[in-house]
Motif scaffolding. Structure first.
Motif, PDB file in Angstrom:
ATOM      1  N   ILE A   6       0.864  -1.146  -0.157  1.00  0.00           N
ATOM      2  CA  ILE A   6      -0.164  -0.129   0.052  1.00  0.00           C
ATOM      3  C   ILE A   6       0.898   1.138  -0.092  1.00  0.00           C
ATOM      4  O   ILE A   6       0.727   2.317  -0.864  1.00  0.00           O
ATOM      5  CB  ILE A   6      -0.990  -0.074   1.199  1.00  0.00           C
ATOM      6  N   ILE A   7       2.017   1.409   0.875  1.00  0.00           N
ATOM      7  CA  ILE A   7       2.956   2.302   0.786  1.00  0.00           C
ATOM      8  C   ILE A   7       3.413   2.637  -0.390  1.00  0.00           C
ATOM      9  O   ILE A   7       3.647   3.739  -0.884  1.00  0.00           O
ATOM     10  CB  ILE A   7       3.825   2.391   2.228  1.00  0.00           C
ATOM     11  N   SER A   8       3.948   1.537  -0.821  1.00  0.00           N
ATOM     12  CA  SER A   8       4.658   1.625  -2.376  1.00  0.00           C
ATOM     13  C   SER A   8       3.677   2.245  -3.372  1.00  0.00           C
ATOM     14  O   SER A   8       4.274   3.143  -4.233  1.00  0.00           O
ATOM     15  CB  SER A   8       5.199   0.059  -2.766  1.00  0.00           C
ATOM     16  N   LEU A   9       2.483   1.756  -3.366  1.00  0.00           N
ATOM     17  CA  LEU A   9       1.591   2.206  -4.305  1.00  0.00           C
ATOM     18  C   LEU A   9       1.078   3.703  -4.067  1.00  0.00           C
ATOM     19  O   LEU A   9       1.230   4.428  -5.133  1.00  0.00           O
ATOM     20  CB  LEU A   9       0.166   1.547  -4.221  1.00  0.00           C
ATOM     21  N   ILE A  10       1.181   4.252  -2.760  1.00  0.00           N
ATOM     22  CA  ILE A  10       0.879   5.379  -2.595  1.00  0.00           C
ATOM     23  C   ILE A  10       2.038   6.438  -3.129  1.00  0.00           C
ATOM     24  O   ILE A  10       2.039   7.443  -3.707  1.00  0.00           O
ATOM     25  CB  ILE A  10       0.784   5.780  -1.159  1.00  0.00           C
ATOM     26  N   ILE A  11       3.430   6.031  -2.882  1.00  0.00           N
ATOM     27  CA  ILE A  11       4.610   6.481  -3.291  1.00  0.00           C
ATOM     28  C   ILE A  11       4.547   6.665  -4.697  1.00  0.00           C
ATOM     29  O   ILE A  11       4.920   7.749  -5.355  1.00  0.00           O
ATOM     30  CB  ILE A  11       6.033   5.882  -2.596  1.00  0.00           C
ATOM     31  N   ILE A  12       4.295   5.544  -5.452  1.00  0.00           N
ATOM     32  CA  ILE A  12       4.316   5.598  -7.169  1.00  0.00           C
ATOM     33  C   ILE A  12       3.148   6.363  -7.281  1.00  0.00           C
ATOM     34  O   ILE A  12       3.482   7.330  -8.329  1.00  0.00           O
ATOM     35  CB  ILE A  12       3.950   4.119  -7.455  1.00  0.00           C
ATOM     36  N   LEU A  13       1.990   6.495  -6.848  1.00  0.00           N
ATOM     37  CA  LEU A  13       1.194   7.282  -7.455  1.00  0.00           C
ATOM     38  C   LEU A  13       1.168   8.945  -7.258  1.00  0.00           C
ATOM     39  O   LEU A  13       1.195   9.570  -8.152  1.00  0.00           O
ATOM     40  CB  LEU A  13      -0.350   6.978  -6.574  1.00  0.00           C
ATOM     41  N   ILE A  14       1.907   9.335  -6.039  1.00  0.00           N
ATOM     42  CA  ILE A  14       2.190  10.587  -5.612  1.00  0.00           C
ATOM     43  C   ILE A  14       3.247  11.236  -6.744  1.00  0.00           C
ATOM     44  O   ILE A  14       2.925  12.277  -7.265  1.00  0.00           O
ATOM     45  CB  ILE A  14       2.533  10.866  -4.016  1.00  0.00           C
ATOM     46  N   PHE A  15       4.315  10.452  -6.781  1.00  0.00           N
ATOM     47  CA  PHE A  15       5.171  10.966  -7.796  1.00  0.00           C
ATOM     48  C   PHE A  15       5.126  10.813  -9.235  1.00  0.00           C
ATOM     49  O   PHE A  15       5.475  11.872  -9.783  1.00  0.00           O
ATOM     50  CB  PHE A  15       6.704  10.303  -7.115  1.00  0.00           C
ATOM     51  N   SER A  16       4.166   9.866  -9.463  1.00  0.00           N
ATOM     52  CA  SER A  16       3.795   9.692 -10.916  1.00  0.00           C
ATOM     53  C   SER A  16       3.083  10.916 -11.340  1.00  0.00           C
ATOM     54  O   SER A  16       3.128  11.510 -12.376  1.00  0.00           O
ATOM     55  CB  SER A  16       3.117   8.463 -11.125  1.00  0.00           C
ATOM     56  N   ILE A  17       2.003  11.306 -10.466  1.00  0.00           N
ATOM     57  CA  ILE A  17       1.340  12.282 -10.766  1.00  0.00           C
ATOM     58  C   ILE A  17       2.032  13.593 -10.744  1.00  0.00           C
ATOM     59  O   ILE A  17       1.777  14.553 -11.626  1.00  0.00           O
ATOM     60  CB  ILE A  17      -0.074  12.482  -9.828  1.00  0.00           C
ATOM     61  N   VAL A  18       2.890  14.022  -9.813  1.00  0.00           N
ATOM     62  CA  VAL A  18       3.476  15.121  -9.589  1.00  0.00           C
ATOM     63  C   VAL A  18       4.455  15.293 -10.920  1.00  0.00           C
ATOM     64  O   VAL A  18       4.456  16.405 -11.571  1.00  0.00           O
ATOM     65  CB  VAL A  18       4.280  15.265  -8.438  1.00  0.00           C
ATOM     66  N   LEU A  19       5.284  14.187 -11.247  1.00  0.00           N
ATOM     67  CA  LEU A  19       6.306  14.298 -12.100  1.00  0.00           C
ATOM     68  C   LEU A  19       5.492  14.351 -13.616  1.00  0.00           C
ATOM     69  O   LEU A  19       6.002  15.271 -14.435  1.00  0.00           O
ATOM     70  CB  LEU A  19       7.231  13.140 -12.241  1.00  0.00           C
ATOM     71  N   SER A  20       4.289  13.763 -13.754  1.00  0.00           N
ATOM     72  CA  SER A  20       3.685  13.650 -15.082  1.00  0.00           C
ATOM     73  C   SER A  20       3.136  15.187 -15.165  1.00  0.00           C
ATOM     74  O   SER A  20       3.223  15.608 -16.268  1.00  0.00           O
ATOM     75  CB  SER A  20       2.501  12.785 -15.018  1.00  0.00           C
ATOM     76  N   LEU A  21       2.569  15.858 -14.324  1.00  0.00           N
ATOM     77  CA  LEU A  21       2.015  17.148 -14.317  1.00  0.00           C
ATOM     78  C   LEU A  21       2.987  18.200 -14.814  1.00  0.00           C
ATOM     79  O   LEU A  21       2.821  18.978 -15.499  1.00  0.00           O
ATOM     80  CB  LEU A  21       1.116  17.441 -13.494  1.00  0.00           C
ATOM     81  N   GLN A  22       4.375  18.220 -14.047  1.00  0.00           N
ATOM     82  CA  GLN A  22       5.333  18.926 -14.307  1.00  0.00           C
ATOM     83  C   GLN A  22       5.782  18.890 -15.987  1.00  0.00           C
ATOM     84  O   GLN A  22       6.059  19.859 -16.175  1.00  0.00           O
ATOM     85  CB  GLN A  22       6.405  18.499 -13.246  1.00  0.00           C
ATOM     86  N   ASP A  23       6.185  17.394 -16.177  1.00  0.00           N
ATOM     87  CA  ASP A  23       6.343  17.284 -17.552  1.00  0.00           C
ATOM     88  C   ASP A  23       5.229  17.779 -18.759  1.00  0.00           C
ATOM     89  O   ASP A  23       5.902  18.270 -19.729  1.00  0.00           O
ATOM     90  CB  ASP A  23       6.675  15.794 -17.671  1.00  0.00           C
ATOM     91  N   ILE A  24       4.134  17.550 -18.355  1.00  0.00           N
ATOM     92  CA  ILE A  24       3.036  18.057 -19.242  1.00  0.00           C
ATOM     93  C   ILE A  24       3.166  19.539 -19.473  1.00  0.00           C
ATOM     94  O   ILE A  24       2.952  20.202 -20.406  1.00  0.00           O
ATOM     95  CB  ILE A  24       1.573  17.388 -19.030  1.00  0.00           C
ATOM     96  N   LYS A  25       3.317  20.159 -18.257  1.00  0.00           N
ATOM     97  CA  LYS A  25       3.105  21.815 -18.272  1.00  0.00           C
ATOM     98  C   LYS A  25       4.168  22.467 -18.753  1.00  0.00           C
ATOM     99  O   LYS A  25       4.161  23.181 -19.631  1.00  0.00           O
ATOM    100  CB  LYS A  25       2.696  22.202 -16.770  1.00  0.00           C
ATOM    101  N   LYS A  26       5.458  21.863 -18.305  1.00  0.00           N
ATOM    102  CA  LYS A  26       6.619  22.849 -18.616  1.00  0.00           C
ATOM    103  C   LYS A  26       7.438  22.048 -19.458  1.00  0.00           C
ATOM    104  O   LYS A  26       8.589  22.529 -19.862  1.00  0.00           O
ATOM    105  CB  LYS A  26       7.458  22.948 -17.328  1.00  0.00           C
ATOM    106  N   MET A  27       7.207  20.617 -19.626  1.00  0.00           N
ATOM    107  CA  MET A  27       8.215  19.841 -20.340  1.00  0.00           C
ATOM    108  C   MET A  27       9.754  19.892 -19.706  1.00  0.00           C
ATOM    109  O   MET A  27      10.786  19.350 -20.407  1.00  0.00           O
ATOM    110  CB  MET A  27       8.612  20.515 -21.990  1.00  0.00           C
ATOM    111  N   THR A  28       9.617  19.976 -18.576  1.00  0.00           N
ATOM    112  CA  THR A  28      10.935  19.869 -17.747  1.00  0.00           C
ATOM    113  C   THR A  28      10.311  19.384 -16.361  1.00  0.00           C
ATOM    114  O   THR A  28       9.311  19.793 -15.845  1.00  0.00           O
ATOM    115  CB  THR A  28      11.506  21.189 -17.616  1.00  0.00           C
ATOM    116  N   VAL A  29      11.212  18.802 -15.646  1.00  0.00           N
ATOM    117  CA  VAL A  29      10.926  18.169 -14.093  1.00  0.00           C
ATOM    118  C   VAL A  29      12.080  18.532 -13.434  1.00  0.00           C
ATOM    119  O   VAL A  29      13.177  18.678 -13.806  1.00  0.00           O
ATOM    120  CB  VAL A  29      10.801  16.516 -14.290  1.00  0.00           C
ATOM    121  N   SER A  30      11.702  19.056 -12.429  1.00  0.00           N
ATOM    122  CA  SER A  30      12.609  19.457 -11.193  1.00  0.00           C
ATOM    123  C   SER A  30      13.553  18.119 -10.578  1.00  0.00           C
ATOM    124  O   SER A  30      12.975  17.080 -10.262  1.00  0.00           O
ATOM    125  CB  SER A  30      11.857  19.886  -9.960  1.00  0.00           C
TER     126      SER A  30
END
Length: 143
Positions: A6-30
């Motif tokens: 469950i914790i692994s899935l939460i980590i995957i979902l949180i970072f996947s969403i954050v990084l995907s949104l950054q990549d879609i909006k800016k075409m760059t990721v922190s």
């Protein structure tokens, strides 16, 4: 389903969403978010699966090396963030699930991106995130 899963899935979902949104909006990721994702994954493994952590580290190195090779072969069409996300992917997938993840990424990318895009750059992390989530769920269900 265990607390570790469950914790692994939460980590995957949180970072996947954050990084995907950054990549879609800016075409760059922190890079700091990328490092935080790897740190969170490693912390999760150290707490819950210390004895099998080496398998995930090897998977991570394989995934990262694969995307690094693709980046060099494709003359830097993939960004460094894609390589870092490859390391993140490997930290949650067993070695036999890595080809499944790559296959899912390719299928999803081919279904969404068509010939109209041509040589236009597009964010690849959302497709990598979809592959990671699907492969992780398959891994949890069947292994």
């Amino acid at each position: 389903m265990t607390l570790y899963t469950i914790i692994s899935l939460i980590i995957i979902l949180i970072f996947s969403i954050v990084l995907s949104l950054q990549d879609i909006k800016k075409m760059t990721v922190s890079i700091y978010v990328q490092w935080a994702s790897v740190f969170a994954a490693m912390t999760c493994h150290m707490i819950f699966a210390r004895e099998t952590m080496w398998i995930y580290i090897l998977s991570s190195m394989f995934c990262g090396a694969f995307y690094f090779a693709v980046r060099k072969i494709a003359k830097d069409k993939l960004g460094p963030a894609d390589v870092w996300f490859g390391f993140f992917q490997g930290l949650f997938l067993q070695p036999q699930m890595i080809p499944v993840c790559f296959g899912i990424e390719c299928i999803v990318t081919l279904c969404v991106i068509n010939k109209r895009f041509g040589k236009v750059r597009f964010p690849f992390i959302p497709f990598m995130a979809a592959g990671l989530i699907a492969a992780f769920l398959i891994q949890v269900i069947f292994m």
